[in-house]
Design a protein around this motif. Structure first.
Motif, short mmCIF file in Angstrom:
data_model
loop_
_atom_site.label_atom_id
_atom_site.label_comp_id
_atom_site.label_asym_id
_atom_site.label_seq_id
_atom_site.Cartn_x
_atom_site.Cartn_y
_atom_site.Cartn_z
N LEU A 114 -42.48 -34.30 -11.78
CA LEU A 114 -41.75 -35.42 -12.37
C LEU A 114 -42.59 -36.68 -12.24
O LEU A 114 -42.99 -37.06 -11.14
N SER A 115 -42.86 -37.33 -13.38
CA SER A 115 -43.61 -38.59 -13.37
C SER A 115 -42.72 -39.73 -13.84
O SER A 115 -42.20 -39.71 -14.96
N LEU A 116 -42.55 -40.71 -12.96
CA LEU A 116 -41.78 -41.93 -13.26
C LEU A 116 -42.67 -43.15 -13.14
O LEU A 116 -42.20 -44.27 -12.96
N GLU A 117 -43.94 -42.95 -13.26
CA GLU A 117 -44.93 -44.01 -13.05
C GLU A 117 -44.78 -45.15 -14.04
O GLU A 117 -44.44 -44.96 -15.21
N THR A 118 -45.02 -46.36 -13.56
CA THR A 118 -45.06 -47.57 -14.38
C THR A 118 -43.75 -47.80 -15.13
O THR A 118 -43.68 -47.79 -16.36
N ASN A 119 -42.69 -47.96 -14.36
CA ASN A 119 -41.42 -48.44 -14.86
C ASN A 119 -41.07 -49.69 -14.06
O ASN A 119 -41.96 -50.36 -13.53
N SER A 120 -39.80 -50.01 -13.96
CA SER A 120 -39.37 -51.15 -13.15
C SER A 120 -38.27 -50.71 -12.17
O SER A 120 -37.33 -51.45 -11.91
#
Length: 411
Positions: free
Chosen positions: A219-225
């Protein structure tokens, strides 16, 4: 018309098929490659037995009624063209097609029926388009789809049953879209999904049970807020092996949420607003082998027992955190399998030899720290200067005292 078609099949069966100017033809495949040759229509007077057709980097704007001659295609590449619509039923003859690449076009939507006939399709690349909406059941005609690439579009929400149809979708890439919330209802049907990419969207929160995907491994949630992770955010992801939450707004390690990930092997928490690694921050993560907490400008406090339960850890990257001034005694002593330790560009002025299990360590990086070269670092100078050591450890320069500033420690 039928007679002409049969005559053409007989002709190409016994002789070399026509090859358009600038294209590359291989009759042993058979395949046709017309990449960047300036065509604006699909060439039809070619071998109808083609298995691979690459028409990338051209000016083709329509596929209507152009593919009926190629019933044996297995690979079709329309990437980098001017397609604004796929229409409906234009692939109804491509029952053997396995890969369809449509990246870098002008597609804004996909109609139900657009994929009619693609019963063998395994990979569909729709990335780098302008798709803002996908209707329910749009994939119903692609039951064998394994990989769906939708990155770099304009999606902001997904309907329930959008992904109904594929029996075993394994990879879904939704990076670089406009999602503000995890599309929970749409993805919950993907019980066979193994990799989900939601990087570079506009997510701010992970609610409880946001993703119930029992087969998910990555699971990649990279570069959100993301600045909030509910305690039960990952409770339905018990098979997850890799989690990337780099480049978000987390103020602390989401320990209560991570404890559900009992099989997790790789965790990336860099570029967040984490201020400390508290005792037991990674509790329950006994299978963790790779941990990265780098480039966190507010990180200053490392509690001695922060990594106490990470006894399988092999790679630790804790670099470019300028407020990390020292490594407390006991912080690394519970890591008997540690092989790679990256502490580059922190605020370290010393580093005690007792902190590392030297039997397993093969790589140590302490460069770009303001090291004070005194007797406490004599052991490190000997390690760096040894000719017979198996340790990969780049030399580092002294920052103090003044008379040794800039001098390499090994000298």
């Amino acid at each position: 018309m039928v007679c002409w078609w049969l005559a053409w099949v007989v002709l190409v069966g016994g002789a070399r098929a026509f090859c358009p100017r600038g294209c590359s033809c291989d009759d042993s495949g058979p395949s046709l490659r017309c990449v960047g040759v300036g065509i604006n229509v699909v060439p039809t007077l070619v071998n109808p037995g083609l298995r691979s057709l690459n028409l990338a980097h051209n000016s083709i704007s329509s596929v209507s009624h152009t593919l009926v001659y190629f019933a044996q295609l297995e690979e079709l590449d329309f990437s980098h063209n001017l397609l604004a619509s796929l229409g409906t039923s234009n692939f109804h003859k491509q029952v053997e097609l396995r890969e369809l690449r449509l990246a870098h076009n002008n597609l804004s939507s996909l109609s139900v029926g657009a994929l009619l006939g693609l019963t063998s399709l395994s990979l569909l690349d729709l990335s780098h388009n302008a798709i803002s909406e996908l209707p329910p059941d749009v994939l119903l005609d692609a039951p064998d789809l394994k990989v769906l690439l939708l990155a770099h579009n304009k999606l902001h929400t997904l309907f329930q049953h959008t992904f109904r149809g594929p029996r075993s979708l394994h990879v879904l890439d939704l990076c670089d879209n406009y999602f503000r919330h995890v599309p929970t209802a749409a993805v919950e049907e993907l019980t066979a999904l193994k990799a989900l990419q939601l990087c570079r969207n506009r997510l701010t929160r992970l609610e409880s049970n946001a993703l119930c995907l029992p087969s998910l491994l990555s699971l990649s949630l990279e570069t959100n807020s993301i600045d909030y992770v509910a305690d039960a955010s990952f409770s339905c992801l018990q098979r997850l092996l890799k989690l990337n939450i780099n480049d978000n707004l987390l103020r602390e390690v989401p320990t209560a949420a991570l404890v559900s990930l009992v099989l997790l092997e790789s965790l990336h928490l860099s570029r967040n607003k984490i201020r400390s690694l508290e005792a037991g921050a990674f509790r329950g993560l006994g299978h963790l082998t790779t941990l990265e907490v780098s480039r966190c400008p507010l990180l200053s406090l490392l509690q001695p027992a922060a990594l106490a339960e990470c006894f399988s850890l092999q790679e630790l990257t804790l670099s470019h955190n300028p407020l990390v001034k020292h490594i407390p005694l006991g912080f690394l002593s519970s890591l008997p399998r540690l092989r790679s330790l990256d502490l580059r560009a922190n605020g370290l002025r010393s580093f005690p030899s007792s902190e590392v299990t030297w039997r397993s360590l093969v790589s140590l990086d302490l460069r770009d720290n303001p090291m004070v070269c005194n007797c406490s670092l004599q052991w490190l100078a000997e390690v760096l200067g040894a000719a017979n050591t198996s340790l990969l450890a780049p030399d580092l320069q002294c920052a103090a005292p003044d008379k040794l500033r800039g001098v390499y420690l090994s000298r």
